[in-house]
Design a protein around this motif. Structure first.
Motif, PDB file in Angstrom:
ATOM      1  N   ILE A 241       0.850  -1.188   0.000  1.00  0.00           N
ATOM      2  CA  ILE A 241       0.000   0.000   0.000  1.00  0.00           C
ATOM      3  C   ILE A 241       0.882   1.232   0.000  1.00  0.00           C
ATOM      4  CG2 ILE A 241      -1.731   1.287   1.307  1.00  0.00           C
ATOM      5  CD1 ILE A 241      -2.792  -1.354   2.332  1.00  0.00           C
ATOM      6  N   SER A 242       0.504   2.228  -0.767  1.00  0.00           N
ATOM      7  CA  SER A 242       1.290   3.462  -0.850  1.00  0.00           C
ATOM      8  C   SER A 242       1.306   4.169   0.503  1.00  0.00           C
ATOM      9  CB  SER A 242       0.706   4.385  -1.919  1.00  0.00           C
ATOM     10  OG  SER A 242      -0.615   4.760  -1.587  1.00  0.00           O
TER      11      SER A 242
ATOM     12  N   ASP B  48       0.586   7.089   1.386  1.00  0.00           N
ATOM     13  CA  ASP B  48      -0.580   7.930   1.653  1.00  0.00           C
ATOM     14  C   ASP B  48      -1.871   7.122   1.774  1.00  0.00           C
ATOM     15  OD1 ASP B  48      -1.115   7.197  -0.956  1.00  0.00           O
ATOM     16  OD2 ASP B  48      -0.797   9.190  -1.798  1.00  0.00           O
ATOM     17  N   GLY B  49      -1.777   5.790   1.631  1.00  0.00           N
ATOM     18  CA  GLY B  49      -2.940   4.930   1.802  1.00  0.00           C
ATOM     19  C   GLY B  49      -3.938   4.965   0.664  1.00  0.00           C
ATOM     20  N   ARG B  50      -3.558   5.515  -0.487  1.00  0.00           N
ATOM     21  CA  ARG B  50      -4.505   5.661  -1.598  1.00  0.00           C
ATOM     22  C   ARG B  50      -4.430   4.526  -2.611  1.00  0.00           C
ATOM     23  NH1 ARG B  50      -3.118  11.068  -4.283  1.00  0.00           N
ATOM     24  NH2 ARG B  50      -4.880  10.442  -5.625  1.00  0.00           N
ATOM     25  N   TYR B  51      -3.260   3.905  -2.740  1.00  0.00           N
ATOM     26  CA  TYR B  51      -3.049   2.946  -3.819  1.00  0.00           C
ATOM     27  C   TYR B  51      -2.523   1.612  -3.294  1.00  0.00           C
ATOM     28  CZ  TYR B  51      -3.335   7.086  -6.825  1.00  0.00           C
ATOM     29  OH  TYR B  51      -3.745   8.225  -7.446  1.00  0.00           O
ATOM     30  N   LEU B  52      -2.830   0.589  -4.038  1.00  0.00           N
ATOM     31  CA  LEU B  52      -2.264  -0.739  -3.826  1.00  0.00           C
ATOM     32  C   LEU B  52      -1.425  -1.096  -5.042  1.00  0.00           C
ATOM     33  CD1 LEU B  52      -2.082  -3.508  -2.354  1.00  0.00           C
ATOM     34  CD2 LEU B  52      -4.108  -4.190  -3.672  1.00  0.00           C
ATOM     35  N   ALA B  53      -0.194  -1.497  -4.809  1.00  0.00           N
ATOM     36  CA  ALA B  53       0.683  -1.953  -5.887  1.00  0.00           C
ATOM     37  C   ALA B  53       1.013  -3.419  -5.653  1.00  0.00           C
ATOM     38  CB  ALA B  53       1.960  -1.118  -5.945  1.00  0.00           C
ATOM     39  N   TYR B  54       1.220  -4.161  -6.728  1.00  0.00           N
ATOM     40  CA  TYR B  54       1.589  -5.565  -6.619  1.00  0.00           C
ATOM     41  C   TYR B  54       2.226  -6.018  -7.929  1.00  0.00           C
ATOM     42  CZ  TYR B  54      -2.944  -6.079  -8.994  1.00  0.00           C
ATOM     43  OH  TYR B  54      -3.992  -5.960  -9.867  1.00  0.00           O
ATOM     44  N   LEU B  55       2.854  -7.183  -7.884  1.00  0.00           N
ATOM     45  CA  LEU B  55       3.433  -7.794  -9.065  1.00  0.00           C
ATOM     46  C   LEU B  55       2.433  -8.770  -9.675  1.00  0.00           C
ATOM     47  CD1 LEU B  55       7.029  -8.662  -7.747  1.00  0.00           C
ATOM     48  CD2 LEU B  55       6.361  -6.691  -9.128  1.00  0.00           C
TER      49      LEU B  55
ATOM     50  N   ASP C 252       7.366  10.241  -1.322  1.00  0.00           N
ATOM     51  CA  ASP C 252       7.019  11.556  -1.856  1.00  0.00           C
ATOM     52  C   ASP C 252       5.610  11.623  -2.432  1.00  0.00           C
ATOM     53  OD1 ASP C 252       7.337  10.037  -4.120  1.00  0.00           O
ATOM     54  OD2 ASP C 252       8.814  11.350  -5.071  1.00  0.00           O
ATOM     55  N   GLY C 253       4.881  10.493  -2.435  1.00  0.00           N
ATOM     56  CA  GLY C 253       3.542  10.482  -2.975  1.00  0.00           C
ATOM     57  C   GLY C 253       3.486  10.535  -4.491  1.00  0.00           C
TER      58      GLY C 253
ATOM     59  N   HIS D 107      11.769  13.003  -0.354  1.00  0.00           N
ATOM     60  CA  HIS D 107      12.339  13.165  -1.694  1.00  0.00           C
ATOM     61  C   HIS D 107      13.763  12.617  -1.803  1.00  0.00           C
ATOM     62  CE1 HIS D 107       8.875  15.614  -2.662  1.00  0.00           C
ATOM     63  NE2 HIS D 107       9.124  16.373  -1.612  1.00  0.00           N
ATOM     64  N   GLN D 108      14.223  11.930  -0.761  1.00  0.00           N
ATOM     65  CA  GLN D 108      15.580  11.415  -0.764  1.00  0.00           C
ATOM     66  C   GLN D 108      15.593   9.889  -0.664  1.00  0.00           C
ATOM     67  OE1 GLN D 108      18.219  13.297   2.070  1.00  0.00           O
ATOM     68  NE2 GLN D 108      17.232  15.291   1.815  1.00  0.00           N
ATOM     69  N   VAL D 109      16.624   9.311  -1.268  1.00  0.00           N
ATOM     70  CA  VAL D 109      16.860   7.872  -1.192  1.00  0.00           C
ATOM     71  C   VAL D 109      18.340   7.666  -0.897  1.00  0.00           C
ATOM     72  CG1 VAL D 109      16.782   5.653  -2.404  1.00  0.00           C
ATOM     73  CG2 VAL D 109      15.052   7.413  -2.897  1.00  0.00           C
ATOM     74  N   LEU D 110      18.646   6.817   0.066  1.00  0.00           N
ATOM     75  CA  LEU D 110      20.019   6.370   0.286  1.00  0.00           C
ATOM     76  C   LEU D 110      20.170   4.992  -0.336  1.00  0.00           C
ATOM     77  CD1 LEU D 110      20.685   7.426   3.998  1.00  0.00           C
ATOM     78  CD2 LEU D 110      21.542   8.533   1.922  1.00  0.00           C
ATOM     79  N   LEU D 111      21.247   4.794  -1.083  1.00  0.00           N
ATOM     80  CA  LEU D 111      21.433   3.507  -1.750  1.00  0.00           C
ATOM     81  C   LEU D 111      22.913   3.144  -1.795  1.00  0.00           C
ATOM     82  CD1 LEU D 111      22.482   4.168  -4.960  1.00  0.00           C
ATOM     83  CD2 LEU D 111      20.196   5.123  -5.000  1.00  0.00           C
ATOM     84  N   GLY D 112      23.178   1.855  -1.714  1.00  0.00           N
ATOM     85  CA  GLY D 112      24.539   1.357  -1.870  1.00  0.00           C
ATOM     86  C   GLY D 112      24.854   1.129  -3.331  1.00  0.00           C
ATOM     87  N   MET D 113      26.069   1.533  -3.744  1.00  0.00           N
ATOM     88  CA  MET D 113      26.438   1.379  -5.147  1.00  0.00           C
ATOM     89  C   MET D 113      27.948   1.206  -5.252  1.00  0.00           C
ATOM     90  SD  MET D 113      25.117   3.707  -8.347  1.00  0.00           S
ATOM     91  CE  MET D 113      25.874   5.218  -7.752  1.00  0.00           C
TER      92      MET D 113
END
Length: 228
Positions: A46-47, A49-56, A95-96, A145-151
């Motif tokens: 679920i997103s 903000d509780g508005r959307y459901l995403a799935y594969l 970030d919605g 608006h930020q993401v930390l990622l390993g690279m």
């Protein structure tokens, strides 16, 4: 007389012949499609903000894609277009606006990070660096608006932490790996303050720093058999 003796011997053989148990028919084989095929749906999320459901779910080519639908509706729409490999890792950004997913190229395991604007259906490649792998995604709702990622862009042998701005796509080196750090932790200000390091003897140690401009120090160590 001979006939009676032969009949008696035959009766004796039948009487003392060991019983052979009946062999049951083996159960039918489970089709490989059930064991290794795509699921109908998987990884529901679920997103924020509780508005959307995403799935594969597979598309009409039987390739796993990310699908999204409003929670108050039944119809979902496909928001990714992976051509053949299928997507298996995705996250909602805070970030919605964006949904993030990881995908490699032809199974080379060099996973790149992509962002989908859910409303507009546009996809951006956020780490389009050949031969570079992304792992260890960190998100924080206080820094939407930020993401930390390993690279492993600086060197293929170590994963540094990079900070990504989802608005602009700007990517900056945030924390250089001091050597063999496998995972990272950020504090409440979304600053990298701890990491788990692999030791040459097979054990591990927890590295911490008092501030982002301070050196790393070992807080504790433990042997391999205590690693959860």
């Amino acid at each position: 007389m001979h006939r009676l003796f032969a009949a008696a011997c035959l009766a004796s053989m039948v009487t003392f012949m060991p019983l052979v148990p009946a062999v049951a028919e083996p159960p039918p084989l489970i089709p490989r499609e059930i064991l290794f095929g795509n699921p109908e749906r998987a990884s529901p999320r679920i997103s924020p903000d509780g508005r959307y459901l995403a799935y594969l779910a597979p598309d009409d080519r039987n390739v796993l894609q990310v699908w999204v639908r409003p929670l108050d509706q039944k119809e979902a729409r496909k928001v990714t277009e992976d051509p053949k490999r299928g997507i298996r890792q995705f996250f909602w950004a805070h970030d919605g606006v964006h949904l993030l997913y990881l995908q490699d190229t032809d199974g080379d395991e060099n996973f790149h990070l992509y962002a989908v604007d859910v409303a507009q259906g546009k996809t951006r490649a956020l780490t389009p660096f050949k031969g570079v792998r992304v792992q260890g995604i960190m998100l924080d709702h206080n820094f939407p608006h930020q993401v930390l990622l390993g690279m492993n862009q600086r060197t293929r042998a170590a994963f540094d932490v990079h900070r990504l701005d989802l608005k602009t796509g700007e990517l900056k080196l945030d924390t250089e790996n001091p050597g063999m750090v496998m995972s990272w932790e950020a504090d409440a200000q979304f600053q990298v303050r701890a990491g788990t390091k692999a030791r040459a003897d097979g054990g591990f140690e927890l590295l911490v720093r008092d501030a982002v401009d301070q050196p790393w120090r070992t807080l504790r160590t433990w042997p391999a058999e205590e690693q959860a």
